[in-house]
Write a protein that holds these residues in place. Structure first.
Motif, PDB file in Angstrom:
ATOM      1  N   LEU A   1       9.216  -7.081  17.351  1.00 20.62           N
ATOM      2  CA  LEU A   1      10.033  -7.994  18.153  1.00 20.62           C
ATOM      3  C   LEU A   1       9.266  -9.274  18.437  1.00 20.62           C
ATOM      4  O   LEU A   1       8.057  -9.251  18.685  1.00 20.62           O
ATOM      5  CB  LEU A   1      10.414  -7.339  19.480  1.00 20.62           C
ATOM      6  N   THR A   2       9.954 -10.379  18.409  1.00 27.18           N
ATOM      7  CA  THR A   2       9.379 -11.640  18.870  1.00 27.18           C
ATOM      8  C   THR A   2       9.404 -11.632  20.403  1.00 27.18           C
ATOM      9  O   THR A   2      10.009 -10.756  21.036  1.00 27.18           O
ATOM     10  CB  THR A   2      10.190 -12.836  18.359  1.00 27.18           C
ATOM     11  N   ASP A   3       8.770 -12.613  21.018  1.00 26.92           N
ATOM     12  CA  ASP A   3       8.812 -12.709  22.484  1.00 26.92           C
ATOM     13  C   ASP A   3      10.255 -12.872  22.965  1.00 26.92           C
ATOM     14  O   ASP A   3      10.653 -12.289  23.980  1.00 26.92           O
ATOM     15  CB  ASP A   3       7.960 -13.894  22.956  1.00 26.92           C
ATOM     16  N   ALA A   4      11.029 -13.666  22.224  1.00 25.46           N
ATOM     17  CA  ALA A   4      12.444 -13.848  22.592  1.00 25.46           C
ATOM     18  C   ALA A   4      13.197 -12.530  22.449  1.00 25.46           C
ATOM     19  O   ALA A   4      14.047 -12.186  23.287  1.00 25.46           O
ATOM     20  CB  ALA A   4      13.073 -14.926  21.713  1.00 25.46           C
ATOM     21  N   GLY A   5      12.867 -11.783  21.390  1.00 30.77           N
ATOM     22  CA  GLY A   5      13.521 -10.492  21.175  1.00 30.77           C
ATOM     23  C   GLY A   5      13.206  -9.513  22.278  1.00 30.77           C
ATOM     24  O   GLY A   5      14.082  -8.768  22.743  1.00 30.77           O
ATOM     25  N   LYS A   6      11.937  -9.470  22.728  1.00 35.66           N
ATOM     26  CA  LYS A   6      11.545  -8.569  23.812  1.00 35.66           C
ATOM     27  C   LYS A   6      12.292  -8.906  25.100  1.00 35.66           C
ATOM     28  O   LYS A   6      12.757  -8.014  25.823  1.00 35.66           O
ATOM     29  CB  LYS A   6      10.039  -8.666  24.051  1.00 35.66           C
ATOM     30  N   ALA A   7      12.382 -10.198  25.403  1.00 31.56           N
ATOM     31  CA  ALA A   7      13.079 -10.613  26.626  1.00 31.56           C
ATOM     32  C   ALA A   7      14.572 -10.300  26.547  1.00 31.56           C
ATOM     33  O   ALA A   7      15.184  -9.836  27.514  1.00 31.56           O
ATOM     34  CB  ALA A   7      12.853 -12.106  26.862  1.00 31.56           C
ATOM     35  N   TYR A   8      15.152 -10.528  25.357  1.00 34.58           N
ATOM     36  CA  TYR A   8      16.599 -10.303  25.180  1.00 34.58           C
ATOM     37  C   TYR A   8      16.926  -8.826  25.237  1.00 34.58           C
ATOM     38  O   TYR A   8      17.989  -8.430  25.719  1.00 34.58           O
ATOM     39  CB  TYR A   8      17.031 -10.908  23.853  1.00 34.58           C
ATOM     40  N   LEU A   9      16.014  -7.973  24.737  1.00 37.25           N
ATOM     41  CA  LEU A   9      16.258  -6.521  24.711  1.00 37.25           C
ATOM     42  C   LEU A   9      16.531  -5.979  26.107  1.00 37.25           C
ATOM     43  O   LEU A   9      17.396  -5.131  26.295  1.00 37.25           O
ATOM     44  CB  LEU A   9      15.061  -5.799  24.087  1.00 37.25           C
ATOM     45  N   VAL A  10      15.801  -6.464  27.111  1.00 35.82           N
ATOM     46  CA  VAL A  10      15.990  -5.985  28.486  1.00 35.82           C
ATOM     47  C   VAL A  10      17.423  -6.229  28.950  1.00 35.82           C
ATOM     48  O   VAL A  10      18.093  -5.346  29.489  1.00 35.82           O
ATOM     49  CB  VAL A  10      14.994  -6.675  29.436  1.00 35.82           C
ATOM     50  N   THR A  11      17.914  -7.437  28.734  1.00 38.20           N
ATOM     51  CA  THR A  11      19.268  -7.791  29.158  1.00 38.20           C
ATOM     52  C   THR A  11      20.324  -7.015  28.376  1.00 38.20           C
ATOM     53  O   THR A  11      21.303  -6.521  28.949  1.00 38.20           O
ATOM     54  CB  THR A  11      19.500  -9.303  28.979  1.00 38.20           C
ATOM     55  N   VAL A  12      20.139  -6.930  27.061  1.00 41.90           N
ATOM     56  CA  VAL A  12      21.102  -6.226  26.218  1.00 41.90           C
ATOM     57  C   VAL A  12      21.181  -4.751  26.606  1.00 41.90           C
ATOM     58  O   VAL A  12      22.263  -4.170  26.717  1.00 41.90           O
ATOM     59  CB  VAL A  12      20.737  -6.376  24.726  1.00 41.90           C
ATOM     60  N   ARG A  13      20.026  -4.115  26.830  1.00 42.54           N
ATOM     61  CA  ARG A  13      20.014  -2.690  27.186  1.00 42.54           C
ATOM     62  C   ARG A  13      20.731  -2.464  28.514  1.00 42.54           C
ATOM     63  O   ARG A  13      21.504  -1.513  28.665  1.00 42.54           O
ATOM     64  CB  ARG A  13      18.574  -2.209  27.258  1.00 42.54           C
ATOM     65  N   GLU A  14      20.485  -3.331  29.497  1.00 41.59           N
ATOM     66  CA  GLU A  14      21.157  -3.200  30.795  1.00 41.59           C
ATOM     67  C   GLU A  14      22.665  -3.355  30.644  1.00 41.59           C
ATOM     68  O   GLU A  14      23.446  -2.617  31.255  1.00 41.59           O
ATOM     69  CB  GLU A  14      20.613  -4.242  31.779  1.00 41.59           C
ATOM     70  N   ALA A  15      23.077  -4.320  29.822  1.00 43.80           N
ATOM     71  CA  ALA A  15      24.512  -4.563  29.624  1.00 43.80           C
ATOM     72  C   ALA A  15      25.176  -3.370  28.932  1.00 43.80           C
ATOM     73  O   ALA A  15      26.280  -2.942  29.311  1.00 43.80           O
ATOM     74  CB  ALA A  15      24.711  -5.831  28.794  1.00 43.80           C
ATOM     75  N   LEU A  16      24.528  -2.800  27.915  1.00 46.64           N
ATOM     76  CA  LEU A  16      25.088  -1.658  27.206  1.00 46.64           C
ATOM     77  C   LEU A  16      25.139  -0.426  28.103  1.00 46.64           C
ATOM     78  O   LEU A  16      26.098   0.356  28.052  1.00 46.64           O
ATOM     79  CB  LEU A  16      24.277  -1.368  25.938  1.00 46.64           C
ATOM     80  N   ASP A  17      24.099  -0.231  28.925  1.00 44.41           N
ATOM     81  CA  ASP A  17      24.097   0.899  29.865  1.00 44.41           C
ATOM     82  C   ASP A  17      25.243   0.773  30.861  1.00 44.41           C
ATOM     83  O   ASP A  17      25.933   1.750  31.171  1.00 44.41           O
ATOM     84  CB  ASP A  17      22.767   0.959  30.625  1.00 44.41           C
ATOM     85  N   MET A  18      25.465  -0.443  31.362  1.00 44.40           N
ATOM     86  CA  MET A  18      26.560  -0.660  32.307  1.00 44.40           C
ATOM     87  C   MET A  18      27.911  -0.418  31.643  1.00 44.40           C
ATOM     88  O   MET A  18      28.811   0.188  32.235  1.00 44.40           O
ATOM     89  CB  MET A  18      26.488  -2.092  32.861  1.00 44.40           C
ATOM     90  N   LEU A  19      28.042  -0.851  30.399  1.00 43.51           N
ATOM     91  CA  LEU A  19      29.281  -0.640  29.661  1.00 43.51           C
ATOM     92  C   LEU A  19      29.525   0.844  29.434  1.00 43.51           C
ATOM     93  O   LEU A  19      30.646   1.337  29.592  1.00 43.51           O
ATOM     94  CB  LEU A  19      29.215  -1.380  28.316  1.00 43.51           C
TER      95      LEU A  19
END
Length: 280
Positions: free
Chosen positions: A52-70
């Motif tokens: 993962l790039t630094d941007a990818g690592k940061a984005y993963l946190v948000t994406v995982r939270e959004a998918l968990d909420m969904l």
């Protein structure tokens, strides 16, 4: 988003494709399309590794939270996803009786999920797909779509803390009866077996489920007549009620209603029906 989350967690497009049921090419194309849309690199692709790039690592946190909420929202509204889940409809009391036995079904069929729904009075406009439908109907029912499960008996019950002496059927006439609405009057049927009946307008409480009636009895609000198997199950589970009379034939039985069901679950519904017959 799911392709990105799986690939980022597993650090492999191939492993991600197996997990989410897509080809490796499809996952790779998803990631490329996402990077184009975001105008940012999410992964560092190397010959034998993926990072993962630094941007990818940061984005993963948000994406995982959004998918968990969904996922949580979807599960809360529609139940858990399971490819082999059958829907079983029955009365509330039957479902309570069934709940105490479902662990045996899951031990025998660990790959089948069960969703229960209740219907006090079935609404003709209710289009919810049902795989197994259980109803209470007259014992001599001749409908071609009904398959007999078990005939039923009824018993009178009172609260375990009641100080009222109920030693004979006549004593029931001096209690406050709790009536359960339906096409069969359990009280009238039970008392008629002894040539008895309530005089006048007896009964201050009326409810539409046996489950509610047993709660009222446990609270000391009166005496009810319920199906024996439901009373015994409630007592076994700690409900503060006791049986105060001999069981009598109800003249009704539980039946399976033949349903169209869903093609994908028909085989599993038949397995459940066979198990249910054995339980009864």
């Amino acid at each position: 988003m799911r392709s990105f989350e799986a690939a980022a967690r597993l650090l492999s497009f191939t492993a991600a494709s197996r997990e989410i049921g897509l080809t490796q090419t499809a996952v790779s194309q998803h990631i490329k399309a996402l990077e184009v849309q975001l105008d940012a690199k999410l992964f560092l692709r190397r010959p034998k590794s993926l990072q993962l790039t630094d941007a990818g690592k940061a984005y993963l946190v948000t994406v995982r939270e959004a998918l968990d909420m969904l996922d949580m929202s979807t599960t809360g509204l529609f139940g858990p996803r399971q490819a082999r889940t059958i829907t079983v409809r029955a009365s509330m009391a039957f479902t309570m009786w069934l709940s105490a036995r479902l662990d045996d079904f899951f031990l025998k069929h660990p790959d089948i999920g069960v969703k229960t729904v209740t219907s006090i009075w079935k609404n003709p406009s209710d289009q919810q797909p049902v795989d197994v439908d259980v109803i209470l109907a007259p014992q001599e029912a001749t409908r071609s779509d009904l398959k007999l499960l078990s005939s039923e008996r009824i018993v009178p019950i009172c609260g375990i803390g009641s100080n009222q002496a109920i030693r004979a059927p006549d004593d029931l006439l001096r209690q406050s009866p709790i009536h359960i609405m339906g096409f069969d009057d359990h009280w009238a049927r039970y008392l008629s077996a002894y040539g008895l009946k309530f005089e006048g307008s007896a009964g201050r409480l009326i409810t539409d489920t046996s489950t509610a009636a047993m709660e009222m009895v446990a609270a000391g609000l009166g005496v009810a007549v319920v199906i024996e198997r439901f009373a015994r199950q409630a007592i076994q589970s700690g409900q503060k009620i006791r049986i105060v009379g001999e069981p009598k034939e109800l003249g009704q039985a539980h039946f399976l209603v033949r349903t169209e069901g869903r093609a994908a679950t028909q085989a599993h519904a038949k397995e459940f029906e066979e198990w249910l017959r054995n339980q009864l």
